[in-house]
Design an enzyme around this catalytic site. Structure first.
Site, PDB file in Angstrom:
ATOM      1  N   ALA A 177       0.764  -1.252   0.000  1.00 33.10           N
ATOM      2  CA  ALA A 177       0.000   0.000   0.000  1.00 33.10           C
ATOM      3  C   ALA A 177       0.792   1.299   0.000  1.00 33.10           C
ATOM      4  CB  ALA A 177      -0.962   0.006   1.187  1.00 33.10           C
ATOM      5  N   PRO A 179       3.243   4.404  -1.004  1.00 34.69           N
ATOM      6  CA  PRO A 179       2.970   5.470  -0.043  1.00 34.69           C
ATOM      7  C   PRO A 179       1.494   5.784   0.169  1.00 34.69           C
ATOM      8  CG  PRO A 179       3.650   6.414  -2.129  1.00 34.69           C
ATOM      9  CD  PRO A 179       3.762   4.927  -2.285  1.00 34.69           C
ATOM     10  N   GLY A 180       0.589   5.131  -0.559  1.00 38.32           N
ATOM     11  CA  GLY A 180      -0.819   5.263  -0.216  1.00 38.32           C
ATOM     12  C   GLY A 180      -1.702   5.930  -1.260  1.00 38.32           C
ATOM     13  N   LYS A 182      -3.038   4.804  -4.029  1.00 38.74           N
ATOM     14  CA  LYS A 182      -4.196   4.023  -4.479  1.00 38.74           C
ATOM     15  C   LYS A 182      -5.166   3.796  -3.325  1.00 38.74           C
ATOM     16  CE  LYS A 182      -1.646   2.188  -8.306  1.00 38.74           C
ATOM     17  NZ  LYS A 182      -0.347   2.736  -7.833  1.00 38.74           N
ATOM     18  N   GLU A 199       1.710  -2.757   4.477  1.00 34.14           N
ATOM     19  CA  GLU A 199       3.039  -2.363   3.985  1.00 34.14           C
ATOM     20  C   GLU A 199       4.091  -2.886   4.958  1.00 34.14           C
ATOM     21  OE1 GLU A 199       4.426  -0.789   1.200  1.00 34.14           O
ATOM     22  OE2 GLU A 199       6.234  -1.366   2.303  1.00 34.14           O
ATOM     23  N   ASP A 230       4.196  -9.313   5.669  1.00 32.45           N
ATOM     24  CA  ASP A 230       4.643  -9.694   4.341  1.00 32.45           C
ATOM     25  C   ASP A 230       3.370 -10.104   3.578  1.00 32.45           C
ATOM     26  OD1 ASP A 230       5.441 -11.252   2.105  1.00 32.45           O
ATOM     27  OD2 ASP A 230       7.404 -11.504   3.029  1.00 32.45           O
ATOM     28  N   ASP A 248      -0.757  -4.018  -5.935  1.00 29.36           N
ATOM     29  CA  ASP A 248       0.024  -3.035  -6.691  1.00 29.36           C
ATOM     30  C   ASP A 248       1.490  -3.371  -6.376  1.00 29.36           C
ATOM     31  OD1 ASP A 248       0.385  -0.762  -8.319  1.00 29.36           O
ATOM     32  OD2 ASP A 248       0.641   0.509  -6.560  1.00 29.36           O
ATOM     33  N   CYS A 302       4.073  -0.715 -12.375  1.00 23.42           N
ATOM     34  CA  CYS A 302       4.376   0.465 -13.195  1.00 23.42           C
ATOM     35  C   CYS A 302       5.632   0.214 -14.037  1.00 23.42           C
ATOM     36  CB  CYS A 302       4.490   1.727 -12.351  1.00 23.42           C
ATOM     37  SG  CYS A 302       5.555   1.560 -10.927  1.00 23.42           S
TER      38      CYS A 302
HETATM   39  N1  SAM Z   1       0.107   1.009  -3.940  1.00 25.14           N
HETATM   40  C1  SAM Z   1       1.093   2.016  -3.611  1.00 25.14           C
HETATM   41  C2  SAM Z   1       0.542   3.377  -3.961  1.00 25.14           C
HETATM   42  O1  SAM Z   1      -0.345   3.482  -4.832  1.00 25.14           O
HETATM   43  O2  SAM Z   1       0.966   4.361  -3.364  1.00 25.14           O
HETATM   44  C3  SAM Z   1       2.421   1.748  -4.279  1.00 25.14           C
HETATM   45  C4  SAM Z   1       2.961   0.379  -3.960  1.00 25.14           C
HETATM   46  S1  SAM Z   1       4.626   0.148  -4.469  1.00 25.14           S
HETATM   47  C5  SAM Z   1       4.460  -0.084  -6.169  1.00 25.14           C
HETATM   48  C6  SAM Z   1       4.954  -1.475  -3.894  1.00 25.14           C
HETATM   49  C7  SAM Z   1       5.056  -1.587  -2.389  1.00 25.14           C
HETATM   50  O3  SAM Z   1       5.152  -2.985  -2.066  1.00 25.14           O
HETATM   51  C8  SAM Z   1       6.289  -0.930  -1.781  1.00 25.14           C
HETATM   52  O4  SAM Z   1       5.912   0.006  -0.820  1.00 25.14           O
HETATM   53  C9  SAM Z   1       7.041  -2.089  -1.135  1.00 25.14           C
HETATM   54  O5  SAM Z   1       7.666  -1.746   0.088  1.00 25.14           O
HETATM   55  C10 SAM Z   1       5.928  -3.096  -0.912  1.00 25.14           C
HETATM   56  N2  SAM Z   1       6.383  -4.492  -0.759  1.00 25.14           N
HETATM   57  C11 SAM Z   1       7.588  -5.038  -1.043  1.00 25.14           C
HETATM   58  N3  SAM Z   1       7.613  -6.334  -0.701  1.00 25.14           N
HETATM   59  C12 SAM Z   1       6.388  -6.634  -0.214  1.00 25.14           C
HETATM   60  C13 SAM Z   1       5.800  -7.805   0.320  1.00 25.14           C
HETATM   61  N4  SAM Z   1       6.477  -8.963   0.414  1.00 25.14           N
HETATM   62  N5  SAM Z   1       4.526  -7.745   0.759  1.00 25.14           N
HETATM   63  C14 SAM Z   1       3.817  -6.593   0.659  1.00 25.14           C
HETATM   64  N6  SAM Z   1       4.328  -5.448   0.166  1.00 25.14           N
HETATM   65  C15 SAM Z   1       5.598  -5.469  -0.262  1.00 25.14           C
END
Ligand code: SAM
Length: 394
Positions: A177, A179-180, A182, A199, A230, A248, A302
């Site tokens: 989620a 930085p938030g 979405k 997160e 996780d 995402d 992305c």
């Molecule tokens: N959805 C967010 C937004 O719209 O602001 C952007 C998400 S960003 C693309 C992916 C996120 O997944 C990162 O913050 C990262 O720390 C997190 N992440 C990495 N490994 C993960 C895991 N095993 N489980 C859940 N989240 C994870």
């Protein structure tokens, strides 16, 4: 408030050769002739457009007027009055983070209208203002005791939220989620009974919590929670709990990775890039287990990379006979193609003489993207953004 050119912010950027070489090799194969124009946009940050998402939880009339005066217009056209929505109580926050933290690349800025009107396929409360040229609306400074009025974003970030199509009263999981952006867009588009924003990274989670605090009234506190797991554990720990799950996924962020600060960082990211599809597939599988039968998972990234997009979706579909891919052409790609440039498959309508591929054959066709891809193009610089929607049948 005054609008500033993205020029000021981005003039110092220079691209990383190792990443650009890799992109050239991979994307010229995957995108063919289209890669040249996508490449030109990625290499010209001064051409990048930004969207502005207004916050429906506070008054935005003054901001809307300024946006309109400066030539911004709403991205999602709302035609006809089909539903009337009551806004939850506007609330003031007691403590706000000390500084602005809107992020134009991975954050999202949504603008909401006070009395929105809707067409059935679009969330009624979600609007985003955009400008045809790369004008950047200034980030909003902290306003003591007041919610922020808007959030800046790459407008393509809204598409996974549109595809998720959250309804009032649903239980929603935003698996990755921070930085938030979405999560905020979800809250602009509906009143879910629960939005769990997960997160695992501590620093990013702090930023997520600040985003939520700055944009959402305290009256929503019980319905919007932050968790630190996780994402791969949700399928086991909370099977069948959610109506909708957004994955995402952590991915190669083509736009920002191209501007890695050093060649060492670029090389490191190329190594990370190779590991990502395994993690992405595990997250998507976890999401499919965490969603209830009949519920929906949206997978998004992305990056343009097919290894992180359709290859991940294909491998997971092959493991889950109960998972069914849903078409996003009619709902997203066709209606929004005036704003976004999609991969040709997304907006291709088969002619009457051309056999169209049946849904059950999609996953077997190695040329089918199993989702839609927003390609940055001159004048429509949004993206990259890949999204795919999967329904769990039972
Ligand atoms: N959805 C967010 C937004 O719209 O602001 C952007 C998400 S960003 C693309 C992916 C996120 O997944 C990162 O913050 C990262 O720390 C997190 N992440 C990495 N490994 C993960 C895991 N095993 N489980 C859940 N989240 C994870």
């Amino acid at each position: 408030q005054k609008t500033e050119s993205s020029n000021k912010q981005t003039k110092a950027k220079s691209s990383c050769h190792a990443l650009l070489d890799r992109f050239d090799q991979q994307y010229s194969k995957e995108l063919g002739d289209l890669w040249a124009s996508v490449r030109s946009v990625l290499l010209e940050p001064r051409s990048w457009q930004y969207g502005v998402m207004l916050n429906r939880f506070c008054s935005v009339t003054d901001t809307t007027q300024i946006l309109q005066l400066q030539g911004f217009s709403t991205l999602l056209l709302q035609k006809g009055v089909t539903e009337k929505h009551t806004l939850p109580d506007s609330g003031c926050i007691s403590e706000c983070p000390p500084s602005d933290f809107c992020c134009p690349t991975d954050g999202a800025s949504l603008v909401t209208s006070q009395h929105p009107q809707s067409e059935p396929s679009l969330p009624p409360l979600l609007q985003c203002y955009v400008h045809p040229s790369p004008l950047r609306f200034p980030s909003q400074a902290h306003r003591h005791g007041q919610l922020k009025q808007y959030y800046l974003l790459n407008a393509a970030s809204l598409l996974p939220v549109l595809a998720l199509n959250v309804r009032d009263g649903e239980k929603v999981l935003d698996l990755c989620a921070a930085p938030g952006g979405k999560a905020l867009a979800i809250m602009q588009s509906a009143n879910p009974a629960l939005l769990c924003c997960n997160e695992p990274d501590r620093h990013r989670r702090d930023r997520l919590a600040k985003t939520l605090e700055s944009f959402l009234p305290t009256s929503l506190n019980s319905g919007v929670i932050v968790s630190a797991e996780d994402g791969r554990s949700f399928g086991q720990n909370e099977p069948g709990v959610y109506d909708k799950v957004l994955v995402d996924a952590p991915c190669s962020n083509d736009r920002s990775w191209l501007y890695s600060s050093s060649s060492q960082q670029g090389e490191q990211r190329l190594r990370e890039r190779a590991m990502l599809p395994t993690l992405q597939a595990e997250l998507l599988k976890s999401a499919l287990l965490a969603v209830r039968p009949g519920g929906v998972v949206v997978y998004s990234t992305c990056t343009l990379s097919s290894y992180e997009n359709c290859s991940v979706v294909r491998s997971v579909l092959n493991e889950f006979p109960e998972a069914e891919l849903e078409d996003l052409q009619e709902e997203i790609a066709f209606p929004l193609s005036q704003y976004f440039a999609f991969n040709p498959y997304a907006t291709h309508r088969p002619s009457p003489h051309e056999p169209s591929l049946q849904p059950q054959r999609w996953k077997e066709s190695y040329h089918h993207p199993l989702g839609i891809l927003v390609l940055p193009q001159p004048g429509k610089t949004w993206g990259p953004m890949y999204l795919s929607r999967i329904r769990r049948r039972k």
